[in-house]
Design a protein around this motif. Sequence first.
Motif, short mmCIF file in Angstrom:
data_model
loop_
_atom_site.label_atom_id
_atom_site.label_comp_id
_atom_site.label_asym_id
_atom_site.label_seq_id
_atom_site.Cartn_x
_atom_site.Cartn_y
_atom_site.Cartn_z
N UNK A 66 0.80 -1.23 0.00
CA UNK A 66 0.00 0.00 0.00
C UNK A 66 0.83 1.28 0.00
N UNK A 67 2.00 1.24 0.61
CA UNK A 67 2.76 2.47 0.86
C UNK A 67 4.07 2.45 0.09
N UNK A 68 4.29 3.49 -0.68
CA UNK A 68 5.55 3.66 -1.40
C UNK A 68 6.16 4.99 -1.02
N UNK A 69 7.39 4.95 -0.52
CA UNK A 69 8.09 6.18 -0.14
C UNK A 69 9.01 6.60 -1.29
N UNK A 70 9.00 7.90 -1.62
CA UNK A 70 10.02 8.43 -2.52
C UNK A 70 11.36 8.40 -1.79
N UNK A 71 12.48 8.52 -2.50
CA UNK A 71 13.77 8.52 -1.81
C UNK A 71 13.87 9.56 -0.70
N UNK A 72 13.35 10.76 -0.91
CA UNK A 72 13.42 11.79 0.13
C UNK A 72 12.50 11.45 1.29
N UNK A 73 11.33 10.89 0.99
CA UNK A 73 10.43 10.47 2.06
C UNK A 73 11.04 9.35 2.88
N UNK A 74 11.72 8.42 2.21
CA UNK A 74 12.33 7.30 2.94
C UNK A 74 13.37 7.78 3.92
N UNK A 75 14.09 8.83 3.57
CA UNK A 75 15.11 9.36 4.47
C UNK A 75 14.49 10.07 5.68
N UNK A 76 13.23 10.44 5.58
CA UNK A 76 12.59 11.20 6.66
C UNK A 76 11.77 10.33 7.60
N UNK A 77 11.67 9.02 7.32
CA UNK A 77 10.91 8.13 8.18
C UNK A 77 11.82 7.03 8.73
N UNK A 78 11.38 6.43 9.82
CA UNK A 78 12.09 5.34 10.47
C UNK A 78 11.18 4.12 10.45
N UNK A 79 11.64 3.08 9.79
CA UNK A 79 10.88 1.83 9.72
C UNK A 79 11.60 0.80 10.58
#
Length: 309
Positions: A66-79
């Motif tokens: 369901x969820x796709x992070x852009x490269x910049x979004x991925x750097x701003x979240x912690x999974x």
Amino acid sequence: MKTIALPQTNLTASDVVLGLMRISPLSDDEIRTLVGTARDAGVTVFDHADIYGDERHGAEKRFGDAVTFSPSERESVIVQSKVGIRDGAFDFSREHILRTVDESLEALRLDHLDVLLLHRPDTLVEPEEVAAAFDELAAAGKVRNFGVSNHTPGQVDLLRRYVTQPLAFNQVQLSITHAPLIASGIATNMVGLDQSIDRDNGILDYARLHDITLQAWSPFQKGFFDGVFLGDRENYAELNDVLDELAAQYGVTPTGIATAWITRHPAKIQVVLGTTNPGRVQEAAAGSDVTLTRAEWYRLFTAAGHILP
């Protein structure tokens, strides 16, 4: 929402975490709405485990679908995800840890986890195997930070003797009504008082001494999966009266005050939500910005049935 620098890491994170244990029945749109609402509210941490869902990696796969992070979004979240619980057993073997992380990354459609936690203590643990697994995961860039969940100080120390990476997290159960890791220290050395029993070998003080971030799961549960105390006037009438009063005073909901009770502690504890209700996420996030006074914090503590000797 308040953010905190997480000791022993280079991460800065929200003090409210969105747990994804219950998302399997949701549609893709519902998952995206839940995650988007959380991100809009300032949540930067998303919590998984391999056992969440109707099957192994079920919730992780739903999230990845369901969820796709852009490269910049991925750097701003912690999974983060957890490993170690199997059907009928706990397993911290090198083989199981490595295989499970690969499966989690595939399900989540990610190339790395920001945090990996060992889920529940494996009494058959061979810490050399944990160390070997962590070294391989770190060297391969698959996991950037490590920690544990539901571990005592002694169990953490045993791992720390062998593991070269910092163990920066310990996820534990904590709510106003289920607070032995706080309450026992307040009533220490009181003979005949159940509250004075140390059930966790001093997790709270150990975490503060060793720069370990505690993450509070089931922050609104009465006990161990006994339902929530919010709105339960049959068992917690006084507590709900105080929650309502403070909620009105601070312009938030009782959920926000219950969140603020945890985030007020100087141990800088993160609150792990288990809800799939976007509105509840917003309510909890609003509580992050509330700083209760000492008197208010202790008033909630005693209203929940704990004792100040």
